[in-house]
Write a protein that holds these residues in place. Structure first.
Motif, PDB file in Angstrom:
ATOM      1  N   LEU A   1       0.850  -1.182   0.000  1.00  0.00           N
ATOM      2  CA  LEU A   1       0.000   0.000   0.000  1.00  0.00           C
ATOM      3  C   LEU A   1       0.891   1.240   0.000  1.00  0.00           C
ATOM      4  CD1 LEU A   1      -3.031   0.840   0.233  1.00  0.00           C
ATOM      5  CD2 LEU A   1      -2.633   1.043   2.697  1.00  0.00           C
ATOM      6  N   VAL A   2       0.768   2.065  -1.044  1.00  0.00           N
ATOM      7  CA  VAL A   2       1.534   3.306  -1.136  1.00  0.00           C
ATOM      8  C   VAL A   2       0.586   4.457  -0.834  1.00  0.00           C
ATOM      9  CG1 VAL A   2       2.951   4.791  -2.600  1.00  0.00           C
ATOM     10  CG2 VAL A   2       3.086   2.298  -2.849  1.00  0.00           C
ATOM     11  N   VAL A   3       0.864   5.178   0.235  1.00  0.00           N
ATOM     12  CA  VAL A   3      -0.007   6.271   0.668  1.00  0.00           C
ATOM     13  C   VAL A   3       0.577   7.597   0.176  1.00  0.00           C
ATOM     14  CG1 VAL A   3      -1.094   7.435   2.617  1.00  0.00           C
ATOM     15  CG2 VAL A   3      -0.682   4.960   2.703  1.00  0.00           C
ATOM     16  N   GLY A   4      -0.173   8.289  -0.666  1.00  0.00           N
ATOM     17  CA  GLY A   4       0.268   9.565  -1.201  1.00  0.00           C
ATOM     18  C   GLY A   4       0.465   9.490  -2.702  1.00  0.00           C
ATOM     19  N   ASP A   5      -0.190  10.402  -3.437  1.00  0.00           N
ATOM     20  CA  ASP A   5      -0.076  10.364  -4.889  1.00  0.00           C
ATOM     21  C   ASP A   5       0.675  11.577  -5.428  1.00  0.00           C
ATOM     22  OD1 ASP A   5      -2.148  12.167  -4.323  1.00  0.00           O
ATOM     23  OD2 ASP A   5      -3.031  11.867  -6.315  1.00  0.00           O
TER      24      ASP A   5
ATOM     25  N   GLU B   1      -9.091   6.669  -4.596  1.00  0.00           N
ATOM     26  CA  GLU B   1      -9.112   8.119  -4.621  1.00  0.00           C
ATOM     27  C   GLU B   1      -9.966   8.688  -3.488  1.00  0.00           C
ATOM     28  OE1 GLU B   1      -8.748   9.559  -9.105  1.00  0.00           O
ATOM     29  OE2 GLU B   1     -10.389   8.094  -8.865  1.00  0.00           O
ATOM     30  N   HIS B   2      -9.751   9.975  -3.193  1.00  0.00           N
ATOM     31  CA  HIS B   2     -10.530  10.691  -2.181  1.00  0.00           C
ATOM     32  C   HIS B   2     -10.527   9.916  -0.853  1.00  0.00           C
ATOM     33  CE1 HIS B   2     -11.839  13.170  -5.510  1.00  0.00           C
ATOM     34  NE2 HIS B   2     -12.202  12.077  -6.153  1.00  0.00           N
ATOM     35  N   THR B   3      -9.342   9.479  -0.487  1.00  0.00           N
ATOM     36  CA  THR B   3      -9.192   8.671   0.723  1.00  0.00           C
ATOM     37  C   THR B   3      -8.147   9.309   1.632  1.00  0.00           C
ATOM     38  OG1 THR B   3      -9.738   6.633  -0.473  1.00  0.00           O
ATOM     39  CG2 THR B   3      -8.585   6.403   1.633  1.00  0.00           C
ATOM     40  N   ARG B   4      -8.516   9.543   2.865  1.00  0.00           N
ATOM     41  CA  ARG B   4      -7.580  10.114   3.836  1.00  0.00           C
ATOM     42  C   ARG B   4      -7.258   9.062   4.893  1.00  0.00           C
ATOM     43  NH1 ARG B   4      -8.211  13.155   8.567  1.00  0.00           N
ATOM     44  NH2 ARG B   4     -10.473  13.312   8.220  1.00  0.00           N
ATOM     45  N   VAL B   5      -5.982   8.769   5.053  1.00  0.00           N
ATOM     46  CA  VAL B   5      -5.540   7.780   6.036  1.00  0.00           C
ATOM     47  C   VAL B   5      -5.424   8.454   7.394  1.00  0.00           C
ATOM     48  CG1 VAL B   5      -3.629   6.293   6.744  1.00  0.00           C
ATOM     49  CG2 VAL B   5      -4.357   6.354   4.339  1.00  0.00           C
ATOM     50  N   GLU B   6      -6.075   7.877   8.384  1.00  0.00           N
ATOM     51  CA  GLU B   6      -6.065   8.447   9.734  1.00  0.00           C
ATOM     52  C   GLU B   6      -5.083   7.755  10.656  1.00  0.00           C
ATOM     53  OE1 GLU B   6      -9.979   8.640  11.447  1.00  0.00           O
ATOM     54  OE2 GLU B   6     -10.198  10.720  10.748  1.00  0.00           O
TER      55      GLU B   6
ATOM     56  N   THR C   1       3.233  -1.042   4.118  1.00  0.00           N
ATOM     57  CA  THR C   1       2.662   0.275   3.865  1.00  0.00           C
ATOM     58  C   THR C   1       3.800   1.266   3.654  1.00  0.00           C
ATOM     59  OG1 THR C   1       0.703  -0.192   5.208  1.00  0.00           O
ATOM     60  CG2 THR C   1       1.232   2.124   4.788  1.00  0.00           C
ATOM     61  N   VAL C   2       3.791   1.930   2.503  1.00  0.00           N
ATOM     62  CA  VAL C   2       4.846   2.887   2.156  1.00  0.00           C
ATOM     63  C   VAL C   2       4.269   4.290   2.278  1.00  0.00           C
ATOM     64  CG1 VAL C   2       6.577   3.542   0.447  1.00  0.00           C
ATOM     65  CG2 VAL C   2       5.726   1.172   0.520  1.00  0.00           C
ATOM     66  N   TRP C   3       4.893   5.106   3.120  1.00  0.00           N
ATOM     67  CA  TRP C   3       4.374   6.445   3.378  1.00  0.00           C
ATOM     68  C   TRP C   3       5.122   7.464   2.532  1.00  0.00           C
ATOM     69  CZ3 TRP C   3       0.105   7.723   5.923  1.00  0.00           C
ATOM     70  CH2 TRP C   3      -0.112   9.078   6.231  1.00  0.00           C
TER      71      TRP C   3
ATOM     72  N   VAL D   1      -2.953   5.089  -2.732  1.00  0.00           N
ATOM     73  CA  VAL D   1      -3.986   5.867  -2.045  1.00  0.00           C
ATOM     74  C   VAL D   1      -3.797   7.345  -2.359  1.00  0.00           C
ATOM     75  CG1 VAL D   1      -4.942   6.538   0.190  1.00  0.00           C
ATOM     76  CG2 VAL D   1      -4.200   4.182  -0.195  1.00  0.00           C
ATOM     77  N   ALA D   2      -4.818   7.958  -2.942  1.00  0.00           N
ATOM     78  CA  ALA D   2      -4.787   9.382  -3.287  1.00  0.00           C
ATOM     79  C   ALA D   2      -5.776  10.135  -2.421  1.00  0.00           C
ATOM     80  CB  ALA D   2      -5.123   9.575  -4.763  1.00  0.00           C
ATOM     81  N   ARG D   3      -5.340  11.249  -1.884  1.00  0.00           N
ATOM     82  CA  ARG D   3      -6.242  12.017  -1.022  1.00  0.00           C
ATOM     83  C   ARG D   3      -7.353  12.670  -1.827  1.00  0.00           C
ATOM     84  NH1 ARG D   3      -4.162  15.094   4.294  1.00  0.00           N
ATOM     85  NH2 ARG D   3      -6.198  15.481   5.231  1.00  0.00           N
ATOM     86  N   GLY D   4      -7.065  13.014  -3.078  1.00  0.00           N
ATOM     87  CA  GLY D   4      -8.083  13.585  -3.966  1.00  0.00           C
ATOM     88  C   GLY D   4      -8.169  12.741  -5.225  1.00  0.00           C
TER      89      GLY D   4
END
Length: 413
Positions: free
Chosen positions: A152-156, A209-214, A234-236, A179-182
Protein backbone atom coordinates in the motif's frame (compact mmCIF):
# COMPACT_ATOMS: atom_id res chain seq x y z
CA UNK A 1 43.88 33.75 8.46
CA UNK A 2 41.78 32.03 5.79
CA UNK A 3 38.06 32.63 5.44
CA UNK A 4 36.29 29.50 6.66
CA UNK A 5 33.33 28.25 4.61
CA UNK A 6 31.35 25.35 6.08
CA UNK A 7 28.73 23.55 3.98
CA UNK A 8 26.19 21.49 5.90
CA UNK A 9 24.90 18.61 3.80
CA UNK A 10 26.28 16.96 0.66
CA UNK A 11 23.12 16.19 -1.26
CA UNK A 12 22.41 17.60 -4.69
CA UNK A 13 22.53 21.21 -3.44
CA UNK A 14 25.37 20.95 -0.93
CA UNK A 15 27.83 18.93 -3.01
CA UNK A 16 27.28 21.13 -6.06
CA UNK A 17 27.67 24.34 -4.07
CA UNK A 18 30.81 23.23 -2.27
CA UNK A 19 32.56 22.05 -5.43
CA UNK A 20 31.78 25.25 -7.31
CA UNK A 21 32.99 27.45 -4.46
CA UNK A 22 36.25 25.48 -4.34
CA UNK A 23 36.84 26.14 -8.02
CA UNK A 24 35.90 29.83 -7.95
CA UNK A 25 37.67 30.99 -4.77
CA UNK A 26 41.41 31.03 -4.19
CA UNK A 27 42.61 28.36 -1.74
CA UNK A 28 45.12 30.90 -0.47
CA UNK A 29 42.23 32.87 1.01
CA UNK A 30 39.58 30.26 1.81
CA UNK A 31 39.15 26.82 3.31
CA UNK A 32 35.99 24.83 2.62
CA UNK A 33 34.64 22.06 4.84
CA UNK A 34 31.66 19.88 3.98
CA UNK A 35 29.79 18.10 6.77
CA UNK A 36 27.66 15.10 5.85
CA UNK A 37 26.17 12.34 7.97
CA UNK A 38 27.29 9.53 5.63
CA UNK A 39 30.42 9.12 3.50
CA UNK A 40 28.51 8.48 0.27
CA UNK A 41 26.50 10.66 -2.06
CA UNK A 42 22.89 9.46 -1.83
CA UNK A 43 20.96 9.39 -5.11
CA UNK A 44 17.68 10.36 -3.55
CA UNK A 45 16.01 10.63 -6.95
CA UNK A 46 16.53 6.90 -7.45
CA UNK A 47 15.76 5.50 -4.02
CA UNK A 48 12.35 4.21 -5.12
CA UNK A 49 14.20 2.11 -7.69
CA UNK A 50 16.55 0.77 -5.03
CA UNK A 51 13.56 -0.17 -2.86
CA UNK A 52 11.89 -1.98 -5.75
CA UNK A 53 14.96 -4.16 -6.31
CA UNK A 54 17.18 -2.18 -8.69
CA UNK A 55 20.77 -1.19 -8.11
CA UNK A 56 22.04 2.38 -7.85
CA UNK A 57 25.54 3.61 -7.25
CA UNK A 58 26.86 5.07 -4.00
CA UNK A 59 29.76 7.33 -4.99
CA UNK A 60 32.10 8.19 -2.15
CA UNK A 61 32.16 11.87 -1.32
CA UNK A 62 35.92 11.65 -0.82
CA UNK A 63 36.17 10.76 -4.51
CA UNK A 64 33.69 13.47 -5.50
CA UNK A 65 35.80 16.13 -3.79
CA UNK A 66 39.19 14.69 -4.71
CA UNK A 67 41.48 17.37 -6.07
CA UNK A 68 39.23 20.26 -5.00
CA UNK A 69 40.88 20.98 -1.67
CA UNK A 70 37.58 20.50 0.14
CA UNK A 71 37.76 18.96 3.60
CA UNK A 72 35.12 16.31 4.22
CA UNK A 73 33.83 15.74 7.74
CA UNK A 74 31.60 12.67 8.04
CA UNK A 75 29.48 13.61 11.02
CA UNK A 76 25.95 14.49 12.08
CA UNK A 77 25.17 18.13 12.74
CA UNK A 78 23.69 18.39 16.25
CA UNK A 79 23.43 22.14 16.81
CA UNK A 80 24.23 25.60 15.48
CA UNK A 81 25.19 28.77 17.31
CA UNK A 82 24.95 31.40 14.56
CA UNK A 83 25.68 34.29 16.90
CA UNK A 84 29.05 32.67 17.61
CA UNK A 85 29.48 31.13 14.12
CA UNK A 86 29.89 27.61 15.46
CA UNK A 87 28.54 24.22 14.38
CA UNK A 88 28.48 21.23 16.73
CA UNK A 89 28.88 17.79 15.14
CA UNK A 90 28.82 14.22 16.40
CA UNK A 91 30.76 11.33 14.89
CA UNK A 92 32.36 8.03 15.85
CA UNK A 93 35.13 9.88 17.68
CA UNK A 94 32.75 11.93 19.76
CA UNK A 95 32.41 14.98 17.56
CA UNK A 96 33.42 18.55 18.22
CA UNK A 97 33.00 22.14 17.08
CA UNK A 98 33.50 23.70 13.67
CA UNK A 99 33.98 27.44 13.36
CA UNK A 100 32.91 29.28 10.24
CA UNK A 101 32.87 32.71 8.67
CA UNK A 102 30.34 31.75 5.99
CA UNK A 103 27.85 28.91 6.41
CA UNK A 104 25.88 27.14 3.68
CA UNK A 105 22.84 25.36 5.15
CA UNK A 106 21.85 22.52 2.81
CA UNK A 107 20.66 19.75 5.10
CA UNK A 108 17.66 19.00 2.91
CA UNK A 109 14.41 17.38 3.98
CA UNK A 110 13.18 14.07 5.32
CA UNK A 111 9.93 12.18 5.17
CA UNK A 112 7.17 13.59 7.39
CA UNK A 113 6.58 10.78 9.87
CA UNK A 114 4.59 12.74 12.43
CA UNK A 115 0.99 13.86 12.42
CA UNK A 116 -0.63 10.50 11.66
CA UNK A 117 -0.58 7.82 14.37
CA UNK A 118 1.45 4.73 13.56
CA UNK A 119 3.45 6.11 10.63
CA UNK A 120 6.78 6.15 12.45
CA UNK A 121 6.20 2.69 13.95
CA UNK A 122 4.71 0.76 11.04
CA UNK A 123 5.30 2.51 7.71
CA UNK A 124 8.16 2.25 5.26
CA UNK A 125 9.49 5.15 3.18
CA UNK A 126 12.04 5.91 0.46
CA UNK A 127 13.45 9.27 1.59
CA UNK A 128 16.77 7.79 2.80
CA UNK A 129 18.96 4.94 1.64
CA UNK A 130 18.65 2.81 4.83
CA UNK A 131 14.87 3.19 4.68
CA UNK A 132 14.77 2.16 1.01
CA UNK A 133 16.88 -0.92 1.80
CA UNK A 134 14.56 -1.77 4.69
CA UNK A 135 11.56 -1.66 2.34
CA UNK A 136 13.47 -3.71 -0.23
CA UNK A 137 14.15 -6.41 2.36
CA UNK A 138 10.46 -6.50 3.23
CA UNK A 139 9.47 -6.84 -0.43
CA UNK A 140 12.07 -9.58 -0.90
CA UNK A 141 10.49 -11.44 2.00
CA UNK A 142 7.03 -11.16 0.47
CA UNK A 143 8.34 -12.48 -2.85
CA UNK A 144 10.09 -15.42 -1.18
CA UNK A 145 6.89 -16.32 0.61
CA UNK A 146 5.46 -17.21 -2.79
CA UNK A 147 1.94 -16.21 -1.85
CA UNK A 148 2.05 -12.68 -3.13
CA UNK A 149 1.54 -9.77 -0.80
CA UNK A 150 -0.24 -6.44 -0.57
CA UNK A 151 1.76 -3.23 -0.86
CA UNK A 152 0.00 0.00 0.00
CA UNK A 153 1.53 3.31 -1.14
CA UNK A 154 -0.01 6.27 0.67
CA UNK A 155 0.27 9.56 -1.20
CA UNK A 156 -0.08 10.36 -4.89
CA UNK A 157 2.57 13.05 -5.16
CA UNK A 158 5.51 12.47 -7.48
CA UNK A 159 7.27 10.19 -4.98
CA UNK A 160 4.16 8.10 -4.38
CA UNK A 161 3.41 7.64 -8.08
CA UNK A 162 6.99 6.73 -8.91
CA UNK A 163 7.26 4.31 -5.99
CA UNK A 164 3.99 2.53 -6.75
CA UNK A 165 4.72 2.11 -10.46
CA UNK A 166 8.32 1.02 -9.88
CA UNK A 167 7.30 -1.68 -7.38
CA UNK A 168 4.40 -2.88 -9.53
CA UNK A 169 6.60 -3.21 -12.61
CA UNK A 170 9.57 -4.80 -10.83
CA UNK A 171 7.53 -7.19 -8.67
CA UNK A 172 4.45 -8.34 -10.61
CA UNK A 173 3.73 -11.00 -8.01
CA UNK A 174 2.75 -8.36 -5.47
CA UNK A 175 -0.51 -6.43 -5.50
CA UNK A 176 0.03 -2.67 -5.28
CA UNK A 177 -2.54 -0.10 -4.18
CA UNK A 178 -2.03 3.66 -4.45
CA UNK A 179 -3.99 5.87 -2.04
CA UNK A 180 -4.79 9.38 -3.29
CA UNK A 181 -6.24 12.02 -1.02
CA UNK A 182 -8.08 13.58 -3.97
CA UNK A 183 -8.31 12.71 -7.64
CA UNK A 184 -5.36 10.72 -8.95
CA UNK A 185 -2.88 13.09 -10.60
CA UNK A 186 -4.95 16.15 -9.76
CA UNK A 187 -2.03 18.48 -10.56
CA UNK A 188 -1.66 17.08 -14.07
CA UNK A 189 -3.47 18.10 -17.25
CA UNK A 190 -6.51 15.99 -18.25
CA UNK A 191 -4.54 14.11 -20.90
CA UNK A 192 -1.66 13.38 -18.53
CA UNK A 193 -4.09 12.20 -15.85
CA UNK A 194 -5.64 9.81 -18.35
CA UNK A 195 -2.22 8.45 -19.29
CA UNK A 196 -1.35 7.96 -15.62
CA UNK A 197 -4.59 6.06 -15.05
CA UNK A 198 -3.89 3.84 -18.07
CA UNK A 199 -0.40 3.13 -16.74
CA UNK A 200 -1.82 2.09 -13.37
CA UNK A 201 -4.35 -0.17 -15.08
CA UNK A 202 -1.64 -1.74 -17.24
CA UNK A 203 0.51 -2.52 -14.19
CA UNK A 204 -2.41 -3.76 -12.14
CA UNK A 205 -2.20 -0.94 -9.59
CA UNK A 206 -5.44 -0.42 -7.68
CA UNK A 207 -6.19 3.24 -6.98
CA UNK A 208 -8.20 4.49 -4.01
CA UNK A 209 -9.11 8.12 -4.62
CA UNK A 210 -10.53 10.69 -2.18
CA UNK A 211 -9.19 8.67 0.72
CA UNK A 212 -7.58 10.11 3.84
CA UNK A 213 -5.54 7.78 6.04
CA UNK A 214 -6.07 8.45 9.73
CA UNK A 215 -3.78 5.79 11.21
CA UNK A 216 -1.19 3.23 10.12
CA UNK A 217 -1.22 -0.15 11.81
CA UNK A 218 0.96 -3.24 11.58
CA UNK A 219 -1.40 -4.95 9.12
CA UNK A 220 -2.72 -1.98 7.16
CA UNK A 221 -4.31 1.44 7.55
CA UNK A 222 -7.51 2.94 8.88
CA UNK A 223 -9.21 5.57 6.74
CA UNK A 224 -11.29 8.58 7.68
CA UNK A 225 -14.45 6.98 6.28
CA UNK A 226 -14.08 4.12 8.75
CA UNK A 227 -12.78 1.52 6.30
CA UNK A 228 -9.66 -0.53 6.87
CA UNK A 229 -7.23 -1.44 4.10
CA UNK A 230 -5.02 -4.46 4.66
CA UNK A 231 -1.34 -4.26 3.77
CA UNK A 232 1.79 -6.36 4.19
CA UNK A 233 3.95 -3.28 3.55
CA UNK A 234 2.66 0.27 3.86
CA UNK A 235 4.85 2.89 2.16
CA UNK A 236 4.37 6.45 3.38
CA UNK A 237 4.98 9.23 0.86
CA UNK A 238 2.74 11.84 2.46
CA UNK A 239 5.10 14.82 2.26
CA UNK A 240 8.44 15.99 3.60
CA UNK A 241 9.56 17.74 6.75
CA UNK A 242 12.52 19.92 7.68
CA UNK A 243 14.99 19.36 10.48
CA UNK A 244 14.18 21.78 13.36
CA UNK A 245 17.88 22.60 13.68
CA UNK A 246 17.69 25.97 11.91
CA UNK A 247 14.72 27.15 13.96
CA UNK A 248 16.27 25.95 17.21
CA UNK A 249 19.43 27.89 16.41
CA UNK A 250 17.54 31.14 16.00
CA UNK A 251 17.67 31.46 12.24
CA UNK A 252 14.53 33.02 10.87
CA UNK A 253 12.45 30.28 9.28
CA UNK A 254 9.05 29.98 7.65
CA UNK A 255 6.11 27.98 8.94
CA UNK A 256 7.48 24.93 7.12
CA UNK A 257 10.84 25.24 8.88
CA UNK A 258 12.67 26.39 5.76
CA UNK A 259 15.29 29.11 6.14
CA UNK A 260 13.94 32.54 5.21
CA UNK A 261 16.26 34.18 2.67
CA UNK A 262 16.43 37.13 0.31
CA UNK A 263 16.76 36.81 -3.46
CA UNK A 264 20.47 35.92 -3.10
CA UNK A 265 19.77 32.90 -0.82
CA UNK A 266 21.19 34.87 2.12
CA UNK A 267 19.49 34.45 5.49
CA UNK A 268 17.36 37.45 6.34
CA UNK A 269 18.35 37.15 10.01
CA UNK A 270 22.02 36.15 9.75
CA UNK A 271 23.88 37.55 6.71
CA UNK A 272 26.79 35.13 7.04
CA UNK A 273 24.42 32.18 6.49
CA UNK A 274 23.17 31.05 3.07
CA UNK A 275 20.76 28.23 2.31
CA UNK A 276 20.08 26.02 -0.71
CA UNK A 277 17.98 23.02 -1.72
CA UNK A 278 14.98 21.80 0.25
CA UNK A 279 16.21 23.73 3.30
CA UNK A 280 15.41 27.13 1.79
CA UNK A 281 12.15 28.88 1.01
CA UNK A 282 13.08 30.50 -2.27
CA UNK A 283 10.57 32.60 -4.16
CA UNK A 284 10.73 31.83 -7.85
CA UNK A 285 10.59 34.31 -10.69
CA UNK A 286 6.84 33.65 -10.88
CA UNK A 287 6.39 34.97 -7.34
CA UNK A 288 5.66 31.53 -5.88
CA UNK A 289 7.83 29.36 -3.62
CA UNK A 290 9.95 26.84 -5.50
CA UNK A 291 8.94 23.23 -4.79
CA UNK A 292 11.27 20.83 -3.01
CA UNK A 293 13.00 19.19 -5.95
CA UNK A 294 16.36 18.44 -7.53
CA UNK A 295 15.76 21.24 -10.03
CA UNK A 296 15.19 23.74 -7.24
CA UNK A 297 18.36 22.49 -5.55
CA UNK A 298 20.30 23.35 -8.69
CA UNK A 299 18.83 26.84 -9.05
CA UNK A 300 19.15 27.78 -5.38
CA UNK A 301 22.65 26.28 -5.19
CA UNK A 302 23.77 28.27 -8.22
CA UNK A 303 22.37 31.48 -6.73
CA UNK A 304 24.07 30.81 -3.38
CA UNK A 305 27.39 30.26 -5.19
CA UNK A 306 27.11 33.52 -7.12
CA UNK A 307 26.11 35.41 -4.00
CA UNK A 308 28.92 34.08 -1.83
CA UNK A 309 31.55 34.67 -4.51
CA UNK A 310 30.24 38.18 -5.16
CA UNK A 311 30.07 39.18 -1.51
CA UNK A 312 33.48 37.75 -0.59
CA UNK A 313 35.35 39.11 -3.58
CA UNK A 314 33.74 42.53 -3.58
CA UNK A 315 32.05 42.04 -6.93
CA UNK A 316 28.49 42.60 -7.97
CA UNK A 317 26.28 39.62 -7.18
CA UNK A 318 24.95 37.98 -10.35
CA UNK A 319 21.41 36.63 -10.34
CA UNK A 320 20.37 33.26 -11.70
CA UNK A 321 16.88 32.35 -12.82
CA UNK A 322 14.60 30.70 -10.30
CA UNK A 323 12.03 28.83 -12.35
CA UNK A 324 9.67 25.87 -12.10
CA UNK A 325 8.58 24.74 -15.54
CA UNK A 326 8.06 20.95 -15.53
CA UNK A 327 6.99 17.99 -13.46
CA UNK A 328 9.00 14.93 -14.45
CA UNK A 329 7.45 11.60 -13.41
CA UNK A 330 8.75 8.11 -14.11
CA UNK A 331 6.14 5.36 -14.42
CA UNK A 332 8.40 2.36 -14.13
CA UNK A 333 11.45 1.98 -16.35
CA UNK A 334 9.82 2.42 -19.76
CA UNK A 335 7.05 4.95 -19.25
CA UNK A 336 6.80 8.45 -17.90
CA UNK A 337 5.22 11.88 -17.98
CA UNK A 338 6.61 15.35 -18.59
CA UNK A 339 4.04 17.93 -17.53
CA UNK A 340 4.79 21.61 -18.29
CA UNK A 341 3.40 24.15 -15.82
CA UNK A 342 2.64 27.85 -16.23
CA UNK A 343 3.67 30.82 -14.08
CA UNK A 344 0.84 30.03 -11.68
CA UNK A 345 2.26 26.49 -11.24
CA UNK A 346 -0.80 25.08 -13.01
CA UNK A 347 -0.51 22.29 -15.57
CA UNK A 348 -0.50 23.37 -19.19
CA UNK A 349 -2.69 21.40 -21.61
CA UNK A 350 0.19 19.73 -23.42
CA UNK A 351 2.35 16.92 -22.06
CA UNK A 352 4.83 14.25 -23.16
CA UNK A 353 4.25 10.62 -22.24
CA UNK A 354 5.54 7.11 -22.86
CA UNK A 355 9.09 6.05 -23.63
CA UNK A 356 10.10 9.51 -24.80
CA UNK A 357 9.20 10.95 -21.41
CA UNK A 358 10.95 8.05 -19.67
CA UNK A 359 14.15 8.69 -21.64
CA UNK A 360 14.04 12.40 -20.87
CA UNK A 361 13.48 11.73 -17.16
CA UNK A 362 16.36 9.23 -17.13
CA UNK A 363 18.61 11.78 -18.85
CA UNK A 364 17.67 14.41 -16.27
CA UNK A 365 18.50 12.06 -13.41
CA UNK A 366 21.81 11.06 -15.02
CA UNK A 367 22.64 14.70 -15.67
CA UNK A 368 21.89 15.67 -12.09
CA UNK A 369 24.14 12.90 -10.84
CA UNK A 370 26.95 13.72 -13.27
CA UNK A 371 26.80 17.41 -12.41
CA UNK A 372 26.98 16.62 -8.72
CA UNK A 373 29.90 14.24 -9.13
CA UNK A 374 31.79 16.71 -11.36
CA UNK A 375 31.03 20.02 -9.64
CA UNK A 376 33.93 21.91 -11.20
CA UNK A 377 33.50 20.77 -14.80
CA UNK A 378 33.40 23.63 -17.28
CA UNK A 379 34.20 26.32 -14.72
CA UNK A 380 36.98 28.85 -15.31
CA UNK A 381 40.29 27.81 -13.76
CA UNK A 382 40.88 31.29 -12.38
CA UNK A 383 40.24 31.42 -8.66
CA UNK A 384 39.35 34.79 -7.24
CA UNK A 385 40.95 36.31 -4.18
CA UNK A 386 38.82 37.66 -1.40
CA UNK A 387 38.34 41.35 -0.81
CA UNK A 388 40.25 42.58 2.23
CA UNK A 389 37.12 43.21 4.29
CA UNK A 390 35.80 39.69 3.70
CA UNK A 391 39.14 38.04 4.32
CA UNK A 392 39.60 39.76 7.66
CA UNK A 393 36.06 39.39 8.98
CA UNK A 394 35.85 39.66 12.74
CA UNK A 395 35.88 36.33 14.54
CA UNK A 396 33.34 35.80 17.31
CA UNK A 397 34.27 33.64 20.26
CA UNK A 398 31.84 30.80 21.07
CA UNK A 399 29.32 31.47 23.78
CA UNK A 400 30.73 29.63 26.84
CA UNK A 401 27.18 28.76 27.92
CA UNK A 402 26.63 26.61 24.84
CA UNK A 403 26.64 22.89 25.51
CA UNK A 404 28.08 21.40 22.33
CA UNK A 405 27.08 17.89 23.37
CA UNK A 406 23.39 18.77 23.38
CA UNK A 407 20.89 18.70 20.56
CA UNK A 408 20.33 22.47 20.59
CA UNK A 409 22.45 25.46 21.61
CA UNK A 410 21.65 27.23 24.84
CA UNK A 411 22.08 30.64 23.25
CA UNK A 412 19.50 33.32 22.73
CA UNK A 413 18.29 33.87 19.21
Amino acid sequence: MKHRIVVLGAGYAGAYTAGNLARRLSPADTEITVVNAVPEFVQRLRLHRLAAGGEIGTPLLADVFAGTGIRLRVARVTALAPESRVVAVADADGGGLLHYDTLVYALGSRVALRGVPGVAEHAFHVAARPAALRLRARLDGLDRRGEGGAVLVVGDGLTGIETATEIAEARPGLSVTLVARGELGARLSPGARAHLRRACDRMGIAVREHTRVEAVEAAGVRCADGTAVASDATVWTGGFALDPLAAAAGLEVTGTGQVAVDRTMRSVSHPDVYAAGDSVRAIGDNGRPLPMSCGSAGYTGKQAIRSIVGHLTGREVAYTKLVYTFNHISLGRWDGLLQPVDDAAQAKPGYVAGRTAARVKAAIVRGSLWGTLHPTYGLPTRRRHLATAAGTAARTAPDPSWDATGETPSVAA
